[in-house]
Design an enzyme around this catalytic site. Structure first.
Site, mmCIF file in Angstrom:
data_model
loop_
_atom_site.group_PDB
_atom_site.id
_atom_site.type_symbol
_atom_site.label_atom_id
_atom_site.label_comp_id
_atom_site.label_asym_id
_atom_site.label_seq_id
_atom_site.Cartn_x
_atom_site.Cartn_y
_atom_site.Cartn_z
ATOM 1 N N LYS A 187 5.440 -51.790 22.003
ATOM 2 C CA LYS A 187 6.167 -50.959 22.968
ATOM 3 C C LYS A 187 5.433 -49.645 23.234
ATOM 4 O O LYS A 187 5.273 -49.244 24.374
ATOM 5 C CB LYS A 187 7.576 -50.629 22.456
ATOM 6 C CG LYS A 187 8.547 -51.781 22.501
ATOM 7 C CD LYS A 187 9.989 -51.306 22.322
ATOM 8 C CE LYS A 187 10.231 -50.627 20.985
ATOM 9 N NZ LYS A 187 10.161 -51.542 19.828
ATOM 10 N N ARG A 227 19.114 -49.099 21.028
ATOM 11 C CA ARG A 227 18.803 -50.004 19.938
ATOM 12 C C ARG A 227 20.071 -50.550 19.283
ATOM 13 O O ARG A 227 20.006 -51.140 18.211
ATOM 14 C CB ARG A 227 18.020 -49.246 18.881
ATOM 15 C CG ARG A 227 16.600 -49.774 18.688
ATOM 16 C CD ARG A 227 15.897 -48.716 17.921
ATOM 17 N NE ARG A 227 14.788 -49.134 17.153
ATOM 18 C CZ ARG A 227 13.585 -48.568 17.295
ATOM 19 N NH1 ARG A 227 13.382 -47.674 18.228
ATOM 20 N NH2 ARG A 227 12.626 -48.901 16.488
ATOM 21 N N ARG A 273 -0.613 -52.492 11.201
ATOM 22 C CA ARG A 273 -0.420 -51.123 11.673
ATOM 23 C C ARG A 273 -0.285 -50.163 10.492
ATOM 24 O O ARG A 273 -0.771 -49.034 10.534
ATOM 25 C CB ARG A 273 0.823 -51.042 12.564
ATOM 26 C CG ARG A 273 1.030 -49.665 13.149
ATOM 27 C CD ARG A 273 2.020 -49.682 14.293
ATOM 28 N NE ARG A 273 3.390 -49.730 13.860
ATOM 29 C CZ ARG A 273 4.430 -49.861 14.676
ATOM 30 N NH1 ARG A 273 4.242 -50.005 15.975
ATOM 31 N NH2 ARG A 273 5.658 -49.893 14.216
ATOM 32 N N ARG A 317 1.857 -45.245 8.687
ATOM 33 C CA ARG A 317 3.250 -44.870 8.916
ATOM 34 C C ARG A 317 4.091 -45.241 7.707
ATOM 35 O O ARG A 317 4.038 -46.373 7.236
ATOM 36 C CB ARG A 317 3.800 -45.610 10.141
ATOM 37 C CG ARG A 317 3.750 -44.793 11.394
ATOM 38 C CD ARG A 317 4.221 -45.584 12.584
ATOM 39 N NE ARG A 317 5.603 -46.050 12.487
ATOM 40 C CZ ARG A 317 6.302 -46.432 13.548
ATOM 41 N NH1 ARG A 317 5.763 -46.392 14.745
ATOM 42 N NH2 ARG A 317 7.532 -46.859 13.399
ATOM 43 N N ARG A 375 13.678 -53.470 8.837
ATOM 44 C CA ARG A 375 13.575 -53.121 10.255
ATOM 45 C C ARG A 375 13.768 -54.352 11.134
ATOM 46 O O ARG A 375 14.391 -54.274 12.191
ATOM 47 C CB ARG A 375 12.230 -52.453 10.546
ATOM 48 C CG ARG A 375 12.156 -51.073 9.908
ATOM 49 C CD ARG A 375 10.773 -50.490 9.985
ATOM 50 N NE ARG A 375 10.403 -50.167 11.351
ATOM 51 C CZ ARG A 375 9.158 -50.126 11.777
ATOM 52 N NH1 ARG A 375 8.169 -50.415 10.974
ATOM 53 N NH2 ARG A 375 8.910 -49.798 13.018
HETATM 54 P P1 AMP Z 1 10.123 -46.539 16.411
HETATM 55 O O1 AMP Z 1 8.900 -45.705 16.410
HETATM 56 O O2 AMP Z 1 10.700 -46.703 17.801
HETATM 57 O O3 AMP Z 1 9.946 -47.841 15.704
HETATM 58 O O4 AMP Z 1 11.229 -45.728 15.580
HETATM 59 C C1 AMP Z 1 11.032 -45.375 14.226
HETATM 60 C C2 AMP Z 1 12.371 -45.193 13.539
HETATM 61 O O5 AMP Z 1 13.133 -44.163 14.189
HETATM 62 C C3 AMP Z 1 13.280 -46.412 13.570
HETATM 63 O O6 AMP Z 1 13.001 -47.333 12.549
HETATM 64 C C4 AMP Z 1 14.651 -45.771 13.412
HETATM 65 O O7 AMP Z 1 14.905 -45.414 12.050
HETATM 66 C C5 AMP Z 1 14.507 -44.503 14.205
HETATM 67 N N1 AMP Z 1 14.915 -44.743 15.606
HETATM 68 C C6 AMP Z 1 14.132 -44.786 16.709
HETATM 69 N N2 AMP Z 1 14.850 -45.034 17.817
HETATM 70 C C7 AMP Z 1 16.140 -45.162 17.407
HETATM 71 C C8 AMP Z 1 17.372 -45.437 18.045
HETATM 72 N N3 AMP Z 1 17.452 -45.647 19.365
HETATM 73 N N4 AMP Z 1 18.491 -45.482 17.274
HETATM 74 C C9 AMP Z 1 18.457 -45.265 15.963
HETATM 75 N N5 AMP Z 1 17.330 -45.029 15.277
HETATM 76 C C10 AMP Z 1 16.185 -44.971 15.991
#
Ligand code: AMP
Length: 190
Positions: free
Chosen positions: A16, A91, A130, A136, A148
């Site tokens: 993404k 999400r 990754r 990360r 996740r």
């Molecule tokens: P990402 O980089 O989009 O994978 O986001 C990393 C982490 O941020 C996720 O695993 C969640 O813990 C948190 N996060 C990101 N977007 C959301 C969302 N829309 N709702 C809740 N937690 C989020």
């Protein structure tokens, strides 16, 4: 070009972020990544960041009320008028419902939910890779990766069923090179 109010959707590791960087240039709209917003807050050790860290480190979603408030604040800014690219939000179904309410208040309608589809095993392989490259914290531990993916299945994927009746879901095959996948996404907007 068709509408530019866009949600980019897909499992963790679907690419993404990579595709969002290209798509925001194509559409010339702000890229709003909730993951990036949380990471920025974590880096700056804000109160929001401390909350986010607790959840994201274990592969769980940050609570809806916190996330929705953050997104609502961001969507209220003037730069959203010409379109937006939401990456990582919604999400959960409550987040999708909240987004509908927020957009309705702003007099905006969602045009596309671009769904990058990638099978489970491929996602696991990519996340492991990754972790090695980016370091990360939430990619490093296989148990966190599993969490996740479960979070995605249980809470995030149902958003697709929420959006399908609106005929705005655009399914994109997420297997291929970055450019191949971007080519497929581009067709949605041509
Ligand atoms: P990402 O980089 O989009 O994978 O986001 C990393 C982490 O941020 C996720 O695993 C969640 O813990 C948190 N996060 C990101 N977007 C959301 C969302 N829309 N709702 C809740 N937690 C989020």
């Amino acid at each position: 070009m068709s509408g530019k109010n866009v949600v980019l959707f897909g499992p963790p590791g679907a690419g993404k972020g990579t595709q969002a960087a290209k798509l925001k240039d194509l559409l010339n709209v702000p890229h709003i990544s909730t993951g990036d917003m949380f990471r920025e807050n974590i880096k700056n050790n804000t109160e929001l960041g401390r909350t986010a860290k607790e959840y994201s480190n274990s592969g769980r979603l940050v609570p809806d009320e916190v996330t929705i408030a953050m997104v609502k604040d961001r969507l209220g800014r003037d730069d959203m008028k010409g379109g937006f690219l939401l990456d990582g939000f919604p999400r959960s179904v409550p987040q999708a419902e909240a987004l509908d309410r927020i957009l309705k208040e702003l007099g905006i309608k969602l045009d596309h939910v671009v769904n990058i589809a990638v099978a489970d095993q491929e996602v696991k392989d990519r996340l492991a890779k990754r972790a090695a490259i980016e370091g990360r914290a939430d990619d490093a531990d296989p148990k966190v990766i599993e969490n996740r993916l479960n979070t995605y299945k249980n809470q995030s994927e149902p958003c697709l069923s929420y959006y399908r009746p609106q005929n705005i879901v655009r399914d994109i095959d997420g297997i291929g090179t970055i450019d191949e996948i971007f080519g497929r996404i581009q067709k949605v907007f041509s």
